[in-house]
Design an enzyme around this catalytic site. Sequence first.
Site, mmCIF file in Angstrom:
data_model
loop_
_atom_site.group_PDB
_atom_site.id
_atom_site.type_symbol
_atom_site.label_atom_id
_atom_site.label_comp_id
_atom_site.label_asym_id
_atom_site.label_seq_id
_atom_site.Cartn_x
_atom_site.Cartn_y
_atom_site.Cartn_z
ATOM 1 N N HIS A 1 -3.330 3.634 -6.545
ATOM 2 C CA HIS A 1 -2.286 3.565 -5.524
ATOM 3 C C HIS A 1 -1.436 2.265 -6.018
ATOM 4 O O HIS A 1 -0.253 2.319 -5.695
ATOM 5 C CB HIS A 1 -2.940 3.366 -4.346
ATOM 6 C CG HIS A 1 -3.443 2.217 -3.645
ATOM 7 N ND1 HIS A 1 -4.534 1.822 -3.886
ATOM 8 C CD2 HIS A 1 -2.745 1.051 -3.386
ATOM 9 C CE1 HIS A 1 -4.851 0.676 -3.473
ATOM 10 N NE2 HIS A 1 -3.664 0.036 -3.013
ATOM 11 N N ASP B 1 0.943 -1.292 -0.063
ATOM 12 C CA ASP B 1 0.076 0.040 -0.127
ATOM 13 C C ASP B 1 0.794 1.266 -0.038
ATOM 14 O O ASP B 1 0.395 2.342 0.384
ATOM 15 C CB ASP B 1 -1.002 -0.056 1.219
ATOM 16 C CG ASP B 1 -2.375 -0.662 1.031
ATOM 17 O OD1 ASP B 1 -2.452 -0.943 -0.435
ATOM 18 O OD2 ASP B 1 -2.885 -0.945 1.846
ATOM 19 N N LYS C 1 -0.412 4.615 -1.590
ATOM 20 C CA LYS C 1 -1.179 5.528 -0.937
ATOM 21 C C LYS C 1 -0.704 6.830 -0.456
ATOM 22 O O LYS C 1 -1.381 7.728 -0.114
ATOM 23 C CB LYS C 1 -1.821 4.731 -0.069
ATOM 24 C CG LYS C 1 -2.919 3.745 -0.277
ATOM 25 C CD LYS C 1 -3.606 3.113 0.734
ATOM 26 C CE LYS C 1 -4.871 1.974 -0.005
ATOM 27 N NZ LYS C 1 -5.408 1.186 1.140
#
Length: 282
Positions: free
Chosen positions: A171, A143, A146
Amino acid sequence: MVTNITRYIIFLRSTHDVLSAGSRRDRLRKYLALVLLIFFLIGYLFIAIFSKPDIMMAMVLFGGSLFVMIVLTLMYGLLDTVKKRSIDIAEVLVGVIDARDPNLNGHSRHVQEITMLFYRYIPSHIKTGINPVSLEYAALMHDVGKLGVPEAILNKPAKLTEEEWEIMRTHPKVGVKILKPLDSFASIRDWILYHHERIDGNGYYKAKAMDIPVAAKIIAIADTYSAITMRRSYKEPRTHEDAIKIISEVAGTQLDKELVDIFLTIPKEELEKCIPTQVSIK
């Protein structure tokens, strides 16, 4: 020397990950060193069989072998230490990234722990070619993209609009872009890029099942379990049983069915041990 060559081959196998793979030139040097070790072994055997080495010669040969063994031991130990320290640093940095979003705080660590637990249960014929160190970094960094998503979207307590979802869906690509300067991470970029793809082809980027790397499918299951069971600002955490039920229902459409069947064999107690202190599960 036979023992040294065996240890060196094991050492080579341990350098096929995002931290120690090195450049093409480095890989050539590693295999050149292996060739030299084999050459030395042949030389030792030749002297032992066709010559009559005296005590001094025997001591020199033994000393040479002992020196190589010590160097290999030191190299292996240093590499192991570097890997452990590097993952610790990466976890701290990802923790800072997650802290931007109260809904993510602890999520990346949670996915990392679940992924590595899951990896231990996967049969060797399925995880062929998946280096565990590389998988751990991919799970931890899944992630990282992000960072490119505005906090207003990350922290929104209500349902996202379609326009906001379009931004959120970028993302994985942003994460790959962030990691692009790290050449050694090239082997795991697709694992990060495709972790939101679905088996039925309706994921973020509509990738087909056959085009989704196995590692990405593994991370997707771990990510799904974490997303269901961790607390969010807009929802309470669901139970382990709820997560298992949901994951079972989407097997074959969202998630890979064969991998889901393996995931379901992991005891609840072991999955609960993966929970960082920031993540709450009922």
